[in-house]
Scaffold this active site. Structure first.
Site, short mmCIF file in Angstrom:
data_model
loop_
_atom_site.label_atom_id
_atom_site.label_comp_id
_atom_site.label_asym_id
_atom_site.label_seq_id
_atom_site.Cartn_x
_atom_site.Cartn_y
_atom_site.Cartn_z
N SER A 1 0.80 -1.22 0.00
CA SER A 1 0.00 0.00 0.00
C SER A 1 0.83 1.28 0.00
O SER A 1 0.29 2.37 -0.18
CB SER A 1 -0.91 -0.01 1.23
OG SER A 1 -0.12 -0.13 2.40
N ASP B 1 10.66 -0.39 -2.23
CA ASP B 1 9.63 -1.33 -1.82
C ASP B 1 9.15 -1.02 -0.40
O ASP B 1 9.86 -0.37 0.37
CB ASP B 1 10.20 -2.76 -1.87
CG ASP B 1 9.12 -3.83 -1.98
OD1 ASP B 1 7.93 -3.53 -1.80
OD2 ASP B 1 9.50 -4.99 -2.23
N GLY B 2 7.98 -1.52 -0.05
CA GLY B 2 7.45 -1.40 1.30
C GLY B 2 8.00 -2.51 2.19
O GLY B 2 8.82 -3.33 1.77
N ALA B 3 7.53 -2.54 3.43
CA ALA B 3 7.91 -3.61 4.36
C ALA B 3 6.85 -3.74 5.43
O ALA B 3 6.11 -2.79 5.71
CB ALA B 3 9.26 -3.32 5.00
N GLY C 1 6.25 -9.73 2.81
CA GLY C 1 5.42 -10.85 2.35
C GLY C 1 4.03 -10.86 2.93
O GLY C 1 3.28 -11.81 2.72
N GLY C 2 3.66 -9.76 3.65
CA GLY C 2 2.29 -9.65 4.14
C GLY C 2 1.29 -9.71 3.00
O GLY C 2 0.14 -10.10 3.19
N GLU D 1 9.87 -9.86 -4.82
CA GLU D 1 10.48 -8.68 -4.18
C GLU D 1 11.93 -8.94 -3.82
O GLU D 1 12.79 -8.08 -4.00
CB GLU D 1 9.68 -8.33 -2.92
CG GLU D 1 8.32 -7.75 -3.21
CD GLU D 1 7.50 -7.49 -1.96
OE1 GLU D 1 6.61 -6.63 -2.02
OE2 GLU D 1 7.75 -8.13 -0.93
O1 LIG Z 1 4.06 -8.98 0.08
C1 LIG Z 1 3.95 -7.79 0.28
C2 LIG Z 1 5.07 -6.89 0.44
O2 LIG Z 1 6.17 -7.45 1.07
C3 LIG Z 1 4.74 -5.52 0.98
O3 LIG Z 1 5.78 -4.69 0.59
C4 LIG Z 1 4.61 -5.49 2.48
O4 LIG Z 1 3.61 -6.38 2.87
C5 LIG Z 1 4.27 -4.08 3.01
O5 LIG Z 1 3.08 -3.64 2.49
P1 LIG Z 1 2.38 -2.31 2.98
O6 LIG Z 1 3.18 -1.16 2.45
O7 LIG Z 1 0.99 -2.39 2.39
O8 LIG Z 1 2.33 -2.36 4.47
#
Ligand SMILES: O=C[C@H](O)[C@H](O)[C@H](O)COP(=O)(O)O
Length: 331
Positions: free
Chosen positions: A86, A140-142, A154-155, A162
């Site tokens: 997100s 990338d996010g985390a 990996g959420g 990734e």
């Molecule tokens: O598999 C999903 C990824 O690793 C996302 O980058 C991670 O889950 C973080 O997502 P968000 O920015 O929605 O918290």
């Protein structure tokens, strides 16, 4: 969400070290150093209406994403990895704002179906890691980031691709809101370490993960479909919460999990990120660097970005939201 029309060519100077050498905290055998940076590039966020908890979190994600793009997606970056989740739409938003001229000879490599859609919808050039196995930068996010930039990812079940793009990039940058900034992995993101497994092997892997120290590990089930989550690669995902003692050494845990037959990839990213950007509730951005430095970028007191005056001719002009000089503070 409107894409800001401005074509920005920010002052993309890298952090300019006035280093304060006092060892305040030990990380990876190095002392933490609080640094002062040169004036960071102004942000130019679009209007956001009345703050609510949700919009503060979204504003925090945007601040982190925009600051990271301004500093790391430089004009010379031509092959760019786009992460998932997100926070990443704000990364793409800021890249688009750099302008058509800047982006016309760039190629963007997705880490998921979601990021492929983002690239295509933004009318950026889509590429594949088959063609471009060496990337300039991946952003990338985390799900959570610890003191030494180890990450849970990996959420959203995207961590295999990734990790490939994080590893393939000269520079891997993480962007997130303040909730992801942690000292030990698993404290905030409690659902466990995402483990992508071959379908055929999942029951055996699950049993082995239980024996390895995660008795509550489960197969991730889909929300709007009967049965398990299936990744973009056709695999299943196990979510494995481990005790804090094990999470304090994520690299050892990663190696043990990867040795299990049937495991495709583990959502522990160790020693990969160069920097992690966290948007905070007060409108500042905390930057954790791979060498232990922690930087605080102050963008003003409001957590909600104000309206902007757009730049012209690819140059910066005055913006209502000016990021002030970085303050030094202990965290
Ligand atoms: O598999 C999903 C990824 O690793 C996302 O980058 C991670 O889950 C973080 O997502 P968000 O920015 O929605 O918290």
């Amino acid at each position: 969400m409107p894409i800001p029309p401005a074509i920005l060519t920010p002052d993309l100077s890298t952090p300019n070290a006035t280093v304060y050498p006092s060892p305040l905290r030990q990380t990876l055998g190095q002392s933490v150093q609080y640094i002062k940076t040169s004036t960071p590039p102004p942000l130019n966020p679009p209007d956001i209406k009345v703050p609510s908890p949700t919009t503060i979190i979204e504003a925090s994600k945007r601040l982190a994403a925009w600051t990271a793009v301004d500093r790391h997606v430089l004009p010379e970056c031509k092959v760019i990895g786009i992460g998932s989740g997100s926070t990443v739409p704000y990364v793409v938003e800021r890249i688009v704002a750099q302008g058509k001229e800047m982006n016309k000879d760039r190629v963007f490599i997705p880490t998921s179906f979601q990021s492929k859609e983002l690239i295509v919808n933004a009318q950026l050039l889509l590429g594949d890691v088959d063609q471009y196995p060496a990337l300039d930068v991946t952003v990338d996010g985390a799900d959570e980031v610890d003191e030494t930039l180890n990450c849970i990812k990996g959420g959203g079940a995207c961590h295999l691709r990734e990790k490939v793009l994080a590893e393939a990039a000269d520079t891997f940058i993480v962007v997130a809101d303040y909730r992801k900034n942690s000292d030990v992995l698993g404290k905030n993101f409690t659902q466990g370490v995402p483990i992508e497994v071959a379908q055929f092997a999942y029951a055996k892997v699950l049993q082995n993960v239980h024996l390895l120290g995660s008795p509550n590990a489960v197969l991730r089930m889909a929300k709007s479909k009967a049965g398990p989550v299936v990744t973009d690669n056709g695999n299943f995902v196990i979510d494995a919460p481990f005790p804090e003692e094990m999470m304090k050494d994520p690299y050892t845990l990663l190696k043990r999990l990867k040795m299990l037959t049937g495991v495709v990839e583990v959502g522990l990213f160790c020693h990969m990120a160069k920097a992690a950007y966290f948007g905070n509730q007060d409108g500042s951005v905390t930057v954790k660097w791979h060498d232990g430095r922690i930087e605080s970028v102050d963008s003003g007191s409001s957590p909600i970005p104000k309206a902007n005056e757009n730049g012209k001719n690819g140059k910066h002009h005055a913006h209502n939201v000016q990021m002030r000089n970085v303050s030094i503070r202990e965290m």
